[in-house]
Design a protein around this motif. Sequence first.
Motif, mmCIF file in Angstrom:
data_model
loop_
_atom_site.group_PDB
_atom_site.id
_atom_site.type_symbol
_atom_site.label_atom_id
_atom_site.label_comp_id
_atom_site.label_asym_id
_atom_site.label_seq_id
_atom_site.Cartn_x
_atom_site.Cartn_y
_atom_site.Cartn_z
ATOM 1 N N VAL A 26 45.728 43.654 35.519
ATOM 2 C CA VAL A 26 46.979 43.397 35.048
ATOM 3 C C VAL A 26 47.764 44.164 34.205
ATOM 4 O O VAL A 26 48.908 44.577 34.528
ATOM 5 N N ASN A 27 47.178 44.548 33.343
ATOM 6 C CA ASN A 27 47.463 45.276 32.063
ATOM 7 C C ASN A 27 48.130 46.843 32.824
ATOM 8 O O ASN A 27 48.922 47.398 32.676
ATOM 9 N N SER A 31 51.804 48.434 33.386
ATOM 10 C CA SER A 31 51.943 49.647 32.731
ATOM 11 C C SER A 31 52.797 50.704 33.675
ATOM 12 O O SER A 31 53.399 51.449 33.349
ATOM 13 N N SER A 32 51.982 50.457 34.891
ATOM 14 C CA SER A 32 52.760 51.511 35.941
ATOM 15 C C SER A 32 53.862 50.841 36.636
ATOM 16 O O SER A 32 54.319 51.777 37.346
ATOM 17 N N GLY A 33 54.364 49.749 36.352
ATOM 18 C CA GLY A 33 55.533 49.147 36.947
ATOM 19 C C GLY A 33 55.227 48.607 38.375
ATOM 20 O O GLY A 33 55.897 48.650 39.234
ATOM 21 N N ALA A 40 52.998 39.031 36.886
ATOM 22 C CA ALA A 40 51.920 39.289 35.799
ATOM 23 C C ALA A 40 51.548 38.022 34.849
ATOM 24 O O ALA A 40 50.827 37.940 34.305
ATOM 25 N N ARG A 41 52.770 37.500 34.230
ATOM 26 C CA ARG A 41 52.647 36.630 33.436
ATOM 27 C C ARG A 41 52.018 35.332 34.091
ATOM 28 O O ARG A 41 51.197 34.608 33.475
ATOM 29 N N LYS A 81 52.949 41.173 24.847
ATOM 30 C CA LYS A 81 53.539 42.320 25.261
ATOM 31 C C LYS A 81 54.546 41.896 26.337
ATOM 32 O O LYS A 81 55.859 42.754 26.369
ATOM 33 N N LEU A 82 54.333 41.327 27.368
ATOM 34 C CA LEU A 82 55.017 41.139 28.392
ATOM 35 C C LEU A 82 56.378 40.128 28.143
ATOM 36 O O LEU A 82 57.579 40.162 28.809
ATOM 37 N N ASP A 83 56.327 39.594 26.969
ATOM 38 C CA ASP A 83 57.446 38.549 26.634
ATOM 39 C C ASP A 83 58.380 39.082 25.582
ATOM 40 O O ASP A 83 59.460 38.730 25.526
#
Length: 84
Positions: A26-27, A31-33, A40-41, A81-83
């Motif tokens: 997921v990370n 990161s790669s979009g 992802a969330r 980080k996603l938030d």
Amino acid sequence: MTPDPDKHDTGAQPDLQHLDAAVSHVNEMVSSGNIAVSAARGILYSLIETLGALVGDPDLPEHARSGYEGLLETARELRVKLDR
């Protein structure tokens, strides 16, 4: 005799390495979009819930608990980080 990877023992704890691979994947995808942030969330939510349930299991050996706790913290950091 080697274990059959297609057969799962329903009473066994999930393999820490597989959960770690899921969080890492997921990370990497974020990161790669290559994945929507909302997707992802959702995946992270499921992983965090699963890891939380494992950490809360009173029958889990202490040496295994520390590994799950570390991975749970990593997943939570990725969620923060996603938030942002």
